[in-house]
Structure formats: C-alpha cells, structure tokens
Enzyme design. Structure first.
Site, PDB file in Angstrom:
ATOM      1  N   ASP A 204      35.089  44.574  33.946  1.00  0.00           N
ATOM      2  CA  ASP A 204      34.944  43.135  33.757  1.00  0.00           C
ATOM      3  C   ASP A 204      33.640  42.824  33.054  1.00  0.00           C
ATOM      4  O   ASP A 204      33.536  41.858  32.300  1.00  0.00           O
ATOM      5  CB  ASP A 204      35.038  42.434  35.112  1.00  0.00           C
ATOM      6  CG  ASP A 204      36.437  42.542  35.643  1.00  0.00           C
ATOM      7  OD1 ASP A 204      36.756  43.556  36.286  1.00  0.00           O
ATOM      8  OD2 ASP A 204      37.248  41.623  35.365  1.00  0.00           O
TER       9      ASP A 204
HETATM   10  C1  LIG Z   1      41.263  45.001  31.217  1.00  0.00           C
HETATM   11  S1  LIG Z   1      41.209  43.942  32.583  1.00  0.00           S
HETATM   12  C2  LIG Z   1      39.696  44.284  33.355  1.00  0.00           C
HETATM   13  C3  LIG Z   1      39.683  43.941  34.806  1.00  0.00           C
HETATM   14  O1  LIG Z   1      40.358  42.701  35.220  1.00  0.00           O
HETATM   15  C4  LIG Z   1      40.866  42.894  36.569  1.00  0.00           C
HETATM   16  O2  LIG Z   1      40.400  41.902  37.452  1.00  0.00           O
HETATM   17  P1  LIG Z   1      41.362  40.645  37.837  1.00  0.00           P
HETATM   18  O3  LIG Z   1      42.752  41.186  38.060  1.00  0.00           O
HETATM   19  O4  LIG Z   1      40.737  40.073  39.097  1.00  0.00           O
HETATM   20  O5  LIG Z   1      41.268  39.715  36.656  1.00  0.00           O
HETATM   21  C5  LIG Z   1      40.333  44.226  36.980  1.00  0.00           C
HETATM   22  O6  LIG Z   1      39.001  44.149  37.448  1.00  0.00           O
HETATM   23  C6  LIG Z   1      40.388  44.957  35.664  1.00  0.00           C
HETATM   24  O7  LIG Z   1      39.805  46.175  35.708  1.00  0.00           O
END
Ligand SMILES: CSC[C@H]1O[C@H](OP(=O)(O)O)[C@H](O)[C@@H]1O
Length: 314
Positions: A204
C-alpha cells in the site's frame, strides 16, 4: 471497501471524479479547479495508508492549476484534458503490472534454489480486483504461469476481510491456476512442509528505506519467511512508493470497525463485549524484504531511494 486495492482506489477514485464533473457546467476554470481539488482531497482521506490516491491527486491538482493558468485552454477543454489523463492512468497501470509480472517472475526464478517450476505464497488480493488489471504480486504469479514455471500458488484467506479467500481465490480459479487456499495461521507450517520457493505480496505504501505497509498479516509472514530462508518479495508500481517518508514509522495505519472481526456477514462469531483491535495494515521492515519488484526493475530495499531517485531524476 467497495473499491479496495491501492492502485484500484487511485484509478477508480480519479475516474469517478471525471465522470462526476464531465456533464456539469462550470462558470470558470477556477471554479472547476476548486471542485477538482476538494473532491480529490476527500478521496485521499478515505484510505490513508495507501499512497497511490495521494500521488494521483497531487498530479491531477497540479494539472488543474496549470490548466487554470493556461489562457489557451477553456473550461470545456480543461474537463476533457482531466478525463484524458485519468483514462491514461488506467492503461498505464495495466502496462506497469505486466512489467512487474515479468520483472518479478525473473527475480523469483533467479532466487529459487533449483531450476524448474516453483511454488509461491501470496497474501491478500493484488490481482485484477485490486488494480486496473493483471495485478502486482498476482501479476508475478500470472507471469510464472505463462512461462510454465508455476508449480503451485498458495493464497492466504487474509482475515478479517478475507480478500484472499474471496478475491484472490476467485481470480486463481477463474484463470485455472494450480492454487490452494490456506489459513493465515498455516503459513509457518506451509513454509516448513511445502517447499515454497518465494513469498510475493503487494504494497500500500513503500517508504524511502524500503519499509512496506501492506495488508495485516504481511509482517508475520515476512518473519516466518526469514526463519525458513524463503525469499520475500514486495511487488508494487512506482505509484506505491513514497520517497517523501523516510521509514515505515511514518505510515498511517488505518484501523477498521470491530464488526469485521466479530461477524461473518450477519453472523456473530466473537463473544459479545470483547474488545477488538483491527489494524487493516502492518509494516514489514526492509530488513525482511529480499527485493522490491517494480515496473522499472527489482530493487534491494537498501538501494531503493537512490535507484528510484536516479530513475525519476529527483
Ligand atoms: C495491489 S493492492 C495493494 C494492497 O491493497 C490491499 O488492501 P485493501 O484490500 O484493504 O485495499 C492489500 O493491502 C494489498 O496488498
């Protein structure tokens, strides 16, 4: 969380703003710029851990300021240029993910102890359901499969929001990849028993020193990978790298509602009255990361800032 995944949040956020402003009439470019800046700043506040939306917003606000000052551009032309730029983001993300896939597959195969197809583990969802398409860490998995070098991919369920069980498992079954779903609590046993060649996860926000914020559970997977001598890779586009912050200590970690932990759908699974702690992300220190896979190459965390700065002429 209707839209999630760091790159997808940025692209859908900007495109949805473009869709919102396009049919509207603005009395001046200044009014349009104020609308763009206000809405983008709101979108940035929605998911503070990932940097992609902030980087996209900064770029678009800078564009809006330039277009406001450019007397050769009228308000309708300004709207069209805004839409063009946001549509280009979507295409660039897909091409970046294909490059990440190729760079990452090469790095995983080079790090493997033996030739031939490899087994990999991934966490959360970093595929087409988290990006504009193809994916980051899951893009590496897809590329390994395309190269006929994927023996098996393991995906964690990724409690409490279950991005792995719901989204990654869906993508892997859809693409007919050899895959197995495991519990988050199985990772140590898996690395001990199943000859996993590498762990590949998303990000992220990657800090200048290579510390990486990713879905909760990533840090402990990195610790277990270190214990078992399994290479641990982070796959992320340059739009997830934040050279403005020196280390992971400066990354805001979003905390989410207790209900995500205490319920599955409408069904309560935790005792009423129990306290909960639900950070949506954790930070993996650079010392546990073998390499950071980007569309411009694979970097050791210790060299990230210097090499990315050189690439971007910063
Ligand atoms: C390529 S997505 C990166 C990242 O997003 C996800 O978090 P979320 O589902 O809470 O938006 C997850 O941390 C991924 O690794």
């Amino acid at each position: 969380m209707q839209v999630r995944g760091a790159p997808a949040i940025a692209i859908v956020g900007c495109l949805s703003l473009a869709v919102e402003i396009f049919p509207e009439t603005y009395e001046s470019k200044k009014t349009l710029r104020q609308e763009i800046e206000g809405k983008l700043n709101y979108l940035v506040s929605a998911r503070p851990t990932a940097v992609n939306m902030k980087i996209a917003a900064d770029e678009l606000i800078s564009l809006a300021n330039e277009l406001t000052k450019d007397e050769s551009v009228n308000v309708e032309e300004m709207k069209q240029k805004f839409l063009d730029i946001t549509e280009a983001m979507l295409q660039k993300d897909i091409s970046d993910n294909k490059a990440i896939g190729a760079n990452g597959a090469k790095a995983v195969l080079e790090s493997a102890a033996k030739d031939g197809p490899v087994r990999v583990l991934t966490h959360c969802n970093t595929g087409s359901l988290a990006t504009a398409g193809y994916g980051t860490a899951l893009g590496v998995v897809r590329k390994l499969h395309e190269l006929k070098k994927l023996e098996h991919v393991y995906c964690t369920e990724t409690r409490p929001y279950n991005q792995g069980a719901r989204l990654t498992a869906y993508e892997l079954v859809h693409d007919k990849l050899p895959a197995t779903l495991v519990l988050d609590s199985m990772v140590a046993a898996l690395l001990r028993a199943k000859n996993v060649a590498a762990v590949v996860v998303g990000a992220d926000r990657v800090a200048a020193n290579g510390d990486t914020a990713n879905k909760i559970g990533t840090y402990q997977i990195a610790v277990v990978a270190k214990h078992h001598g399994v290479p641990f890779f982070v796959a992320a586009p340059l739009t997830s790298i934040d050279l403005q912050i020196p280390s992971g200590d400066h990354i805001i970690i979003e905390e989410r509602p207790d209900r995500e932990m205490t319920h599955v759908g409408e069904h309560r699974i935790a005792a009423p009255g129990i306290n909960c702690w639900n950070p949506a992300f954790d930070v993996t220190p650079a010392s546990l990361i073998t390499g950071i896979i980007t569309e411009r190459g694979v970097f050791k965390p210790q060299q990230l800032k210097e090499e990315i700065s050189a690439l971007l002429d910063l």
